[in-house]
Design an enzyme around this catalytic site. Structure first.
Site, short mmCIF file in Angstrom:
data_model
loop_
_atom_site.label_atom_id
_atom_site.label_comp_id
_atom_site.label_asym_id
_atom_site.label_seq_id
_atom_site.Cartn_x
_atom_site.Cartn_y
_atom_site.Cartn_z
N SER A 21 0.85 -1.18 0.00
CA SER A 21 0.00 0.00 0.00
C SER A 21 0.89 1.24 0.00
CB SER A 21 -0.93 -0.02 1.22
OG SER A 21 -1.92 0.97 1.10
N ASN A 22 0.37 2.39 0.37
CA ASN A 22 1.16 3.62 0.44
C ASN A 22 0.60 4.50 1.55
OD1 ASN A 22 -0.88 5.56 -0.76
ND2 ASN A 22 -0.75 4.03 -2.38
N ALA A 23 1.25 5.65 1.76
CA ALA A 23 0.97 6.47 2.94
C ALA A 23 -0.19 7.45 2.76
CB ALA A 23 2.23 7.23 3.33
#
Ligand code: CTP
Length: 216
Positions: A21-23
């Site tokens: 995923s990512n932030a």
């Protein structure tokens, strides 16, 4: 006006508990949806997993993966006049998702990744006379990359932002309109930036109607 907004990250699962995923916090997309609803638009927000409450007056469809976001966005776009693509969609997913938690081993391992579908490009290809506004997250050659994305994804405008905007309460954006070019950079809270994005969408729709000779 009926509007579609995408927001937040997606999660691409490797096994029953691990994912890529990512932030992204989803704040920008949620602020856009909230502002559009406040102005009286009918808004559906397709959101990846975030820790934000549903904005007032917005229909929220919560999804997890890029594939689920694509399916929801394509179905909802049918009824919409414009799509605002603020989600930070994962570009790759593991080629396989194991149905049991992988056990640790004392050696290196590699994971085969395959590209996810590009939701913005998909909507852009099929948009007809509807409006698609993309976002571009760039950390070098910002203008060049943002303009290339606008063309490749058939967007009417693209909102350029940098990694400094991820997760924060405020940030800076620059907007490139296919019909006019670069607009002056704006900085502010995400609520203020959301106002600029909703102004943009309203203006693109009004301009399209004027070009088609339809009274506004
Ligand atoms: N986007 C999308 N589906 C994807 C990837 C991106 O809809 N699978 C959308 C984003 O919501 C954004 C735009 O495309 O509106 C650009 O996203 P960005 O992450 O900046 O670019 P990418 O196309 O992923 O390219 P790169 O990561 O190489 O910069």
């Amino acid at each position: 006006m009926q509007l579609l907004v995408t927001a937040g990250p997606t999660r691409e699962y490797l096994d029953t508990v691990r994912y890529l995923s990512n932030a992204s916090s989803g704040r920008m997309g949620y602020a856009i949806a909230a502002e559009a609803a406040r102005r009286g638009h009918k808004v559906t927000l397709v959101s990846g997993p975030v820790e934000l409450p549903d904005p007032a007056g917005v229909d929220v469809v919560r999804v997890v993966s890029a594939h689920a976001m694509l399916r929801a966005a394509v179905a909802l776009f049918e009824e919409c006049r414009a799509a605002i693509m603020a989600a930070a969609v994962a570009d790759y997913r593991p080629a396989t998702r194991r149905d049991q938690k992988m056990k640790k081993r004392r050696r290196s391992m590699s994971i085969q990744l395959v590209p996810t579908e590009d939701i913005c490009a998909h909507l852009g290809r099929d948009k007809g006379n509807r409006i698609v506004v993309g976002f571009a997250m760039e950390d070098h050659d910002h203008h060049e990359h943002a303009m290339e994305k606008l063309r490749r994804k058939h967007c009417d405008a693209i909102v350029l932002n940098g990694p400094g905007n991820v997760g924060g309460e405020s940030g800076e954006i620059e907007i490139f309109r296919d019909d006019i070019g670069w607009q002056p950079a704006r900085s502010g809270t995400k609520a203020q930036l959301a106002g600029a994005v909703v102004d943009l969408v309203e203006d693109l729709i009004a301009t399209g109607r004027r070009d088609a000779g339809i009274p506004f």
